[in-house]
Design a protein around this motif. Sequence first.
Motif, PDB file in Angstrom:
ATOM      1  N   GLU A 114      49.784  30.215  32.481  1.00 29.20           N
ATOM      2  CA  GLU A 114      49.008  31.449  32.386  1.00 29.20           C
ATOM      3  C   GLU A 114      47.532  31.164  32.136  1.00 29.20           C
ATOM      4  OE1 GLU A 114      50.684  30.502  28.311  1.00 29.20           O
ATOM      5  OE2 GLU A 114      51.424  30.536  30.384  1.00 29.20           O
ATOM      6  N   ASN A 115      47.207  30.012  31.565  1.00 29.70           N
ATOM      7  CA  ASN A 115      45.800  29.668  31.325  1.00 29.70           C
ATOM      8  C   ASN A 115      45.071  29.432  32.642  1.00 29.70           C
ATOM      9  OD1 ASN A 115      46.186  29.755  28.504  1.00 29.70           O
ATOM     10  ND2 ASN A 115      46.935  27.651  28.495  1.00 29.70           N
ATOM     11  N   LEU A 121      55.258  29.664  35.238  1.00 28.45           N
ATOM     12  CA  LEU A 121      54.632  30.969  35.019  1.00 28.45           C
ATOM     13  C   LEU A 121      55.682  31.957  34.511  1.00 28.45           C
ATOM     14  CD1 LEU A 121      52.359  31.254  38.189  1.00 28.45           C
ATOM     15  CD2 LEU A 121      51.649  30.750  35.842  1.00 28.45           C
ATOM     16  N   ALA A 157      44.554  32.721  34.447  1.00 25.37           N
ATOM     17  CA  ALA A 157      43.461  33.498  33.859  1.00 25.37           C
ATOM     18  C   ALA A 157      42.108  33.003  34.358  1.00 25.37           C
ATOM     19  CB  ALA A 157      43.535  33.412  32.338  1.00 25.37           C
ATOM     20  N   THR A 217      54.053  36.308  29.244  1.00 29.30           N
ATOM     21  CA  THR A 217      52.696  35.974  28.796  1.00 29.30           C
ATOM     22  C   THR A 217      51.670  36.997  29.263  1.00 29.30           C
ATOM     23  OG1 THR A 217      52.216  34.618  30.758  1.00 29.30           O
ATOM     24  CG2 THR A 217      53.282  33.512  28.893  1.00 29.30           C
ATOM     25  N   CYS A 236      50.628  37.223  32.344  1.00 30.35           N
ATOM     26  CA  CYS A 236      49.761  36.625  33.380  1.00 30.35           C
ATOM     27  C   CYS A 236      49.752  37.443  34.664  1.00 30.35           C
ATOM     28  CB  CYS A 236      50.171  35.185  33.654  1.00 30.35           C
ATOM     29  SG  CYS A 236      51.865  34.971  34.232  1.00 30.35           S
TER      30      CYS A 236
END
Length: 603
Positions: free
Chosen positions: A476-477, A500, A480, A504, A506
């Motif tokens: 998810e980082n 994924l 983003a 989260t 995302c």
Amino acid sequence: MPPVFPMLTVLTMFYYMCLRRRARTATRGEMMNSHRTIEANSRTSPLHAEVVQYAKEVVDFSSHYGSENSMSYTMWNLAGVPNVFPSSGDFTQTAVFRTYGTWWDQCPSAPVPFKRTPPNFQSQDYVELAFEQQVYPTAVHVLETYHPGAVIRILACSANPYSPSPPAEVRWEILWSEKPTKVNASQARQFKPCIKQINFPTNLIRLEVNSSLLDYYTELDAVVLHGTKDKPVLSLKTSLIDMNDLEDDYEEKNGCGMDNLNKKFSSIALREGTSNGYFDKLPYELIQLILNHLTLPDLCRLAQTCKLLNQHCCDPLQYIHLNLQPYWAKLNDTSLEFLQPRCTLVQWLNLSWTGNRGFISVSGFSSHFLNETCLEIISEMCLNLQDLNLSSCDKLPPQAFNHIAKLCGLKRLVLYRTKVEQTALLSVLNFCSELQHLSLGSCVMIEDYDVIASMIGAKCKKLRTLDLWRCKNITENGIAELASGCPLLEELDLGWCPTLQSSTGCFAKLARQLPNLQKLFLTANRSVCDTDIEELACNCTRLRQLDILGTRMVSPASLRKLLESCKDLSLLDVSFCSQIDNRAVLELNVSFPKVFIKKSFTQ
């Protein structure tokens, strides 16, 4: 009494001309019947014992649906005896190509068709199979287990892939070809086209496919090669009938194929004439525009007619778009040598499938697989290059990709199934800030996709499409960073990215930050839920293609909201979605008839 031999000669010539005319004008069914005659004649001879064999090895292919570290849905399943046939359905033990239908031609990442592509070249993918024994082919059977009808060409090669020494000559002969046709049934079948006879033994068979008319992925289980160890002896009659069964062969027999490309370019004996006709009166630009409609072989032929047209045909402006893929089997070093001075302005170069098993060398431009030297030459000679497709060049060493960073004007870069490593890719992304289309699908050598995603978000502000198919470690980082740094994204493929998770947030954040999305693939992500679908419905109203195959948490109600909001949606894949049953799909189809809703079930 006058001799009868001259009369017999005339009658023979007349008979030959009739057969030749019939071969040119006959329907496909008539030509296939002639093939059946040939095949029957060769099989009835007791001198030729038939050898029947399955493929020993898959030696090359253009794409596959599966992972590089798995056997599921990969081309490697074509080696050996059948795994599934005669059963029908969707099975992981079969060979599946990456695409089907026309959806990939309608998405934002679809490249502009190359100019001068011959209309009879319609192959989209290929696979090459090696067999144990070299034989003179009498039949090739393809076992298709799901959505058959994709195979459009079958070729045989004179080179033996198991020979310790390189061949003096590499020849490819078309055994059978046909335009793409619609097969209405999706059940398994044994495809047995009537092939033509060739005059050399082979143990290397190539299938070329076009899946544009299919409703879903085609699945192939095995290929069977029938043949004799001894060369079949054909009668005069059957030989004549077989002479002009394929238009491609007819073109080559008359010296019009790409194997004569080097002769056509090197010919300096132009016709000497007192006048160039009315061409002298036409503006230079108008002649250039007219010639722009010719195929590459036609351009080569025209260059031999007069000095004026030779000048026009050799103008680098005619080679800004250079597509050599249709001529992969005939291209060699000499051809490229004469093309090179005309390519100073090239911007779109398609070398897919070229190499002809070593007949293009490193000194000429490339080997069967491009290597580091080739990429270095490209980066130094083609500074205006905007489109570079290295799809499935899996023999390129990792360090070779560093040279791509020199091509600062690149707008499209395809690295699908390559061994590009993280360091080289970071360098490319840093210098190629004009990128609009980037494919990193199945790039298994990248250690941390979050780092790559962060660099993409920081440097590639103009990016419109991104393929991260089967990227194993993006989180998810990384998503983003992509969403915040690339607001122009219209297409994102996150299929088979297991790290994924919807929990989260995302996917919801993705929908809120990328309102221009037209294509989103979340294939095989079981965590996709109603919240994600509703966010897409609220924020991504331009969505046209959505793949949520395999999710267990999406209901028909959320899909209805999506379909009501996204008026342009044309493809919705809900295969193996446990909450979406046949009745739900039927109701959605009735309410939204313009949308292709795909639903498959586990076997």
